[in-house]
Design a protein around this motif. Structure first.
Motif, PDB file in Angstrom:
ATOM      1  N   ILE A   1       0.805  -1.221   0.000  1.00 35.68           N
ATOM      2  CA  ILE A   1       0.000   0.000   0.000  1.00 35.68           C
ATOM      3  C   ILE A   1       0.842   1.278   0.000  1.00 35.68           C
ATOM      4  O   ILE A   1       0.602   2.182  -0.809  1.00 35.68           O
ATOM      5  CB  ILE A   1      -0.989  -0.004   1.183  1.00 35.68           C
ATOM      6  CG1 ILE A   1      -1.842  -1.280   1.170  1.00 35.68           C
ATOM      7  CG2 ILE A   1      -1.867   1.234   1.141  1.00 35.68           C
ATOM      8  CD1 ILE A   1      -2.642  -1.470  -0.093  1.00 35.68           C
ATOM      9  N   PRO A   2       1.846   1.432   0.873  1.00 35.15           N
ATOM     10  CA  PRO A   2       2.610   2.689   0.865  1.00 35.15           C
ATOM     11  C   PRO A   2       3.379   2.932  -0.424  1.00 35.15           C
ATOM     12  O   PRO A   2       3.699   4.082  -0.742  1.00 35.15           O
ATOM     13  CB  PRO A   2       3.573   2.521   2.053  1.00 35.15           C
ATOM     14  CG  PRO A   2       2.979   1.457   2.904  1.00 35.15           C
ATOM     15  CD  PRO A   2       2.292   0.539   1.953  1.00 35.15           C
ATOM     16  N   TYR A   3       3.686   1.862  -1.163  1.00 28.93           N
ATOM     17  CA  TYR A   3       4.511   1.988  -2.366  1.00 28.93           C
ATOM     18  C   TYR A   3       3.687   2.018  -3.650  1.00 28.93           C
ATOM     19  O   TYR A   3       4.249   1.956  -4.747  1.00 28.93           O
ATOM     20  CB  TYR A   3       5.514   0.833  -2.424  1.00 28.93           C
ATOM     21  CG  TYR A   3       6.539   0.878  -1.319  1.00 28.93           C
ATOM     22  CD1 TYR A   3       7.706   1.607  -1.459  1.00 28.93           C
ATOM     23  CD2 TYR A   3       6.322   0.194  -0.129  1.00 28.93           C
ATOM     24  CE1 TYR A   3       8.652   1.659  -0.447  1.00 28.93           C
ATOM     25  CE2 TYR A   3       7.264   0.244   0.896  1.00 28.93           C
ATOM     26  CZ  TYR A   3       8.418   0.979   0.734  1.00 28.93           C
ATOM     27  OH  TYR A   3       9.348   1.026   1.754  1.00 28.93           O
ATOM     28  N   LEU A   4       2.358   2.102  -3.537  1.00 26.98           N
ATOM     29  CA  LEU A   4       1.525   2.084  -4.741  1.00 26.98           C
ATOM     30  C   LEU A   4       1.771   3.294  -5.634  1.00 26.98           C
ATOM     31  O   LEU A   4       1.689   3.198  -6.861  1.00 26.98           O
ATOM     32  CB  LEU A   4       0.045   2.011  -4.349  1.00 26.98           C
ATOM     33  CG  LEU A   4      -0.468   0.639  -3.889  1.00 26.98           C
ATOM     34  CD1 LEU A   4      -1.948   0.713  -3.544  1.00 26.98           C
ATOM     35  CD2 LEU A   4      -0.214  -0.425  -4.953  1.00 26.98           C
ATOM     36  N   SER A   5       2.072   4.458  -5.036  1.00 31.37           N
ATOM     37  CA  SER A   5       2.327   5.632  -5.861  1.00 31.37           C
ATOM     38  C   SER A   5       3.548   5.406  -6.758  1.00 31.37           C
ATOM     39  O   SER A   5       3.556   5.839  -7.923  1.00 31.37           O
ATOM     40  CB  SER A   5       2.532   6.871  -4.989  1.00 31.37           C
ATOM     41  OG  SER A   5       3.627   6.696  -4.111  1.00 31.37           O
ATOM     42  N   LEU A   6       4.564   4.717  -6.236  1.00 31.41           N
ATOM     43  CA  LEU A   6       5.735   4.391  -7.055  1.00 31.41           C
ATOM     44  C   LEU A   6       5.371   3.405  -8.155  1.00 31.41           C
ATOM     45  O   LEU A   6       5.829   3.526  -9.291  1.00 31.41           O
ATOM     46  CB  LEU A   6       6.855   3.808  -6.181  1.00 31.41           C
ATOM     47  CG  LEU A   6       7.479   4.724  -5.139  1.00 31.41           C
ATOM     48  CD1 LEU A   6       8.569   3.985  -4.381  1.00 31.41           C
ATOM     49  CD2 LEU A   6       8.031   5.983  -5.788  1.00 31.41           C
TER      50      LEU A   6
ATOM     51  N   GLY B   1      13.025  -5.253  -7.085  1.00 30.74           N
ATOM     52  CA  GLY B   1      12.015  -4.546  -7.855  1.00 30.74           C
ATOM     53  C   GLY B   1      10.691  -4.420  -7.114  1.00 30.74           C
ATOM     54  O   GLY B   1      10.459  -5.055  -6.082  1.00 30.74           O
ATOM     55  N   ILE B   2       9.804  -3.613  -7.675  1.00 30.52           N
ATOM     56  CA  ILE B   2       8.554  -3.253  -7.016  1.00 30.52           C
ATOM     57  C   ILE B   2       7.610  -4.436  -6.832  1.00 30.52           C
ATOM     58  O   ILE B   2       6.787  -4.457  -5.907  1.00 30.52           O
ATOM     59  CB  ILE B   2       7.842  -2.132  -7.812  1.00 30.52           C
ATOM     60  CG1 ILE B   2       6.691  -1.518  -7.012  1.00 30.52           C
ATOM     61  CG2 ILE B   2       7.359  -2.648  -9.161  1.00 30.52           C
ATOM     62  CD1 ILE B   2       7.113  -0.725  -5.836  1.00 30.52           C
TER      63      ILE B   2
ATOM     64  N   PHE C   1       6.708   9.484  -1.318  1.00 28.72           N
ATOM     65  CA  PHE C   1       7.599   8.485  -1.899  1.00 28.72           C
ATOM     66  C   PHE C   1       7.999   8.865  -3.332  1.00 28.72           C
ATOM     67  O   PHE C   1       9.142   8.656  -3.737  1.00 28.72           O
ATOM     68  CB  PHE C   1       6.946   7.106  -1.877  1.00 28.72           C
ATOM     69  CG  PHE C   1       6.979   6.462  -0.510  1.00 28.72           C
ATOM     70  CD1 PHE C   1       7.308   7.187   0.615  1.00 28.72           C
ATOM     71  CD2 PHE C   1       6.671   5.117  -0.361  1.00 28.72           C
ATOM     72  CE1 PHE C   1       7.343   6.604   1.868  1.00 28.72           C
ATOM     73  CE2 PHE C   1       6.710   4.515   0.891  1.00 28.72           C
ATOM     74  CZ  PHE C   1       7.036   5.273   2.011  1.00 28.72           C
ATOM     75  N   LEU C   2       7.047   9.428  -4.086  1.00 30.81           N
ATOM     76  CA  LEU C   2       7.380   9.895  -5.434  1.00 30.81           C
ATOM     77  C   LEU C   2       8.409  11.018  -5.375  1.00 30.81           C
ATOM     78  O   LEU C   2       9.360  11.055  -6.168  1.00 30.81           O
ATOM     79  CB  LEU C   2       6.117  10.385  -6.143  1.00 30.81           C
ATOM     80  CG  LEU C   2       5.239   9.343  -6.843  1.00 30.81           C
ATOM     81  CD1 LEU C   2       4.022  10.023  -7.455  1.00 30.81           C
ATOM     82  CD2 LEU C   2       6.006   8.589  -7.900  1.00 30.81           C
TER      83      LEU C   2
END
Length: 506
Positions: free
Chosen positions: A20-25, A163-164, A346-347
């Motif tokens: 969830i926190p990394y979804l913007s990336l 990787g993501i 994060f972005l």
């Protein structure tokens, strides 16, 4: 002790702290969405959550026997919605932007309606499981904060290595763990008498209950319990009950908003008697989560004379006092300018400051530690400083943080250290404003209005405020860059603080 609630929180925040926190990336790097599109997608969750939390709370309050299975089903649907995002770049070509945006939005709506409300259902389950010992709620919730910080850190480390996509694998493992625990969770209800010690022997290893409270009293001390009944703010959950009060106790254990209000009042009573820092768990028990506060809306629509009159008098309380409505509007605007940066942090760290994901992951434990520490001392701060002072400090802290962000140089050796240090300000300002708002609601509103007022506060801050902040922040970031995003955030913060002080002058 109380192993099951701790496991629920550990697994839940393992889910929320992984993908969830990394979804913007992911939206930017893998789906190639613009900042404005990302802002629109991120805005879905706050808006839907404000409706979904009370909706699902009503369901489990009406049918508590299905509480555990319902949590598992909702997490399954919500979890699959997030995992499905990973396959969009595989299935759709990169030039199909419209189709990618539509599918991403649908999946985001699905997670917001089914997955996100699991937070309030876990809070509800834990409060009901604790029964007479709701005062230990904060000790259970603390494990969720620890789990969230550790997961964000570990996921960032693995993203840097593999990787993501690895964030989705860790997310899936956490979802499976939560579903396993939730499926076996049996929540007490009025038919069981509300007590864990009676009729649930098969769950005793997970519900090991302390025989003596470790805050200010012993639950087995009859004289102490009788003394506590003399206080109008004392919880029914830790008093000597007579037969005529048993129905009220059963109701408190099966209605989420009442149980949450009960533990808040109980913690307030104990904290008022302390001149020093309280135990950490007790301090957290006094601060309700945003999701649990939203659950108060579940009482709207109940055909009860007291509830209807409370809602009518609530309108008079809000609109008749500039001090009250300016305070609520300040909460809304704080949510807007806070989320504008927080949702795109994060972005910003990756694309504008060129920080690695393994470094970005440190924002999780740093921010979480600061939030918990601020909640820990919040009651003492409120005793020694005025509400206007604390609100002003929270606003000024965000403005100074934004100004500091603008001075960071991409690739400089000190940028990483300064960026992580500024996360301390982020965690402090969020925890400071929320704990102050919770306390101020208790002062502004009479007892019978506080639960709904708390729900209004949460919906303005995390619902409407976060949603608008995502949209405005995404537009500013996409069209004008990070400097404009930070400038707009500071302008809204200055306006919010000015409006708050105008209301105080009246």
């Amino acid at each position: 002790m109380f192993l099951l609630p701790k496991l629920l929180y550990i697994c839940l925040y393992g889910v929320l702290g992984s993908a969830i926190p990394y979804l913007s990336l992911f939206y930017s790097d893998s789906l190639h969405l613009t900042g404005q599109q990302i802002g629109a997608i991120l805005a879905i969750a706050p808006f839907i959550q404000s409706l979904a939390c009370p909706f699902w709370t009503i369901q489990v309050d009406k049918k508590p026997q299905f509480h555990g299975p319902l949590m598992a089903i909702l997490m399954l649907i919500g979890g699959l919605s997030v995992i499905a995002l990973m396959f969009i770049p595989v299935i759709l070509p990169q030039d199909t932007t419209s189709a990618t945006l539509i599918i991403t939005a649908v999946l985001a709506i699905s997670f917001a309606f089914f997955g996100q409300p699991v937070c309030v259902l876990v809070d509800s389950a834990v409060l009901k499981i604790l029964g007479d010992y709701k005062i230990y709620y904060g000790d259970q919730r603390l494990w969720g904060s620890i789990s969230n910080g550790i997961c964000i850190l570990l996921v960032g480390y693995f993203i840097g290595l593999y990787g993501i996509d690895c964030a989705f694998y860790i997310f899936g493992i956490s979802v499976i763990g939560f579903i396993t625990i939730a499926t076996g969770t049996k929540v007490p209800h009025a038919g069981l008498g509300g007590s864990l010690a009676s009729g649930q022997d098969e769950l005793d290893p997970l519900y090991i209950t302390p025989t003596k409270g470790y805050y200010t009293y012993s639950p087995n001390n009859e004289s102490e319990n009788i003394r506590r009944m003399d206080s109008s703010t004392s919880s029914h959950a830790n008093t000597l009950l007579i037969d005529s009060e048993q129905s009220l106790l059963n109701l408190q254990r099966t209605v989420t908003s009442m149980a949450a209000r009960d533990v808040h009042d109980e913690a307030s009573l104990i904290l008022d008697q302390m001149d020093s820092l309280p135990p950490l768990g007790l301090a957290l028990s006094h601060i309700p989560t945003l999701d649990t506060s939203l659950a108060a809306f579940a009482s709207i629509g109940c055909h009860d004379d007291d509830t209807d009159s409370s809602q009518e008098s609530l309108k008079e309380t809000i609109f008749s006092s500039p001090k009250v409505w300016s305070f609520l509007l300040m909460t809304l605007f704080f949510g807007i300018f806070y989320s504008m940066v927080a949702q795109f942090l994060f972005l910003f760290l990756k694309q504008d400051l060129d920080l690695e994901a393994s470094v970005i992951g440190w924002t999780g434990p740093i921010g979480g530690l600061t939030e918990v520490s601020t909640f820990y001392v919040s009651r003492l701060l409120l005793k020694n400083y005025s509400v206007p002072s604390l609100v002003t400090v929270a606003h000024v802290a965000i403005i100074l943080r934004n100004m500091a962000y603008k001075t960071l140089v991409p690739g400089a050796t000190t940028t990483m250290a300064y960026a992580l240090m500024l996360q301390l300000v982020n965690g402090f300002s969020y925890a400071m404003i929320w704990s102050t708002c919770v306390s101020e609601v208790d002062r502004m509103f009479p007892v019978h209005q506080r639960a709904i007022a708390q729900g209004i506060l949460a919906s303005l801050f995390s619902g409407l405020g976060f949603g608008i902040g995502c949209i405005v922040g995404g537009y500013a970031y996409d069209h004008y860059g990070i400097d404009m995003l930070l400038n707009v955030s500071m302008a809204v913060a200055a306006f919010s603080l000015t409006m708050f002080w105008i209301g105080r002058c009246f």
